[in-house]
Design a protein around this motif. Structure first.
Motif, PDB file in Angstrom:
ATOM      1  N   ALA A  16      40.560  -8.781   7.544  1.00 30.68           N
ATOM      2  CA  ALA A  16      40.848  -9.446   6.278  1.00 30.68           C
ATOM      3  C   ALA A  16      41.075  -8.438   5.157  1.00 30.68           C
ATOM      4  O   ALA A  16      41.976  -8.608   4.327  1.00 30.68           O
ATOM      5  N   GLU A  17      40.290  -7.389   5.127  1.00 29.80           N
ATOM      6  CA  GLU A  17      40.419  -6.391   4.058  1.00 29.80           C
ATOM      7  C   GLU A  17      41.706  -5.579   4.188  1.00 29.80           C
ATOM      8  O   GLU A  17      42.317  -5.215   3.183  1.00 29.80           O
ATOM      9  N   TRP A  19      44.561  -6.735   5.428  1.00 27.46           N
ATOM     10  CA  TRP A  19      45.641  -7.606   4.956  1.00 27.46           C
ATOM     11  C   TRP A  19      45.570  -7.828   3.454  1.00 27.46           C
ATOM     12  O   TRP A  19      46.601  -7.919   2.781  1.00 27.46           O
ATOM     13  N   ASN A  20      44.379  -7.901   2.898  1.00 29.24           N
ATOM     14  CA  ASN A  20      44.216  -8.033   1.460  1.00 29.24           C
ATOM     15  C   ASN A  20      44.827  -6.825   0.744  1.00 29.24           C
ATOM     16  O   ASN A  20      45.551  -6.963  -0.240  1.00 29.24           O
ATOM     17  N   LEU A  23      48.778  -6.898   1.063  1.00 32.11           N
ATOM     18  CA  LEU A  23      49.396  -7.889   0.181  1.00 32.11           C
ATOM     19  C   LEU A  23      49.264  -7.502  -1.288  1.00 32.11           C
ATOM     20  O   LEU A  23      50.165  -7.760  -2.088  1.00 32.11           O
ATOM     21  N   ALA A  24      48.167  -6.856  -1.647  1.00 35.78           N
ATOM     22  CA  ALA A  24      48.000  -6.372  -3.015  1.00 35.78           C
ATOM     23  C   ALA A  24      49.034  -5.301  -3.342  1.00 35.78           C
ATOM     24  O   ALA A  24      49.602  -5.283  -4.438  1.00 35.78           O
TER      25      ALA A  24
END
Length: 49
Positions: A16-17, A19-20, A23-24
């Motif tokens: 999750a981190e 991909w976060n 995307l950021a």
């Protein structure tokens, strides 16, 4: 013999981190490009400034 559990996809996990962060970075580059092309910042385009 060890059993492997599938990696969790929700919550504060490595998956999750990563991909976060990706995307950021895409959002940041998009914001810079829009500001460069229009001459207005994000707040100006939203009518807040």
């Amino acid at each position: 013999m060890e059993t492997q559990t599938p990696e969790q996809k929700l919550g504060f996990t490595r998956f999750a981190e990563i991909w976060n962060g990706r995307l950021a970075m895409i959002g940041f580059v998009a914001a810079i490009l829009v500001e460069f092309l229009t001459g207005q910042g994000i707040l100006g385009q939203l009518g807040l400034m």
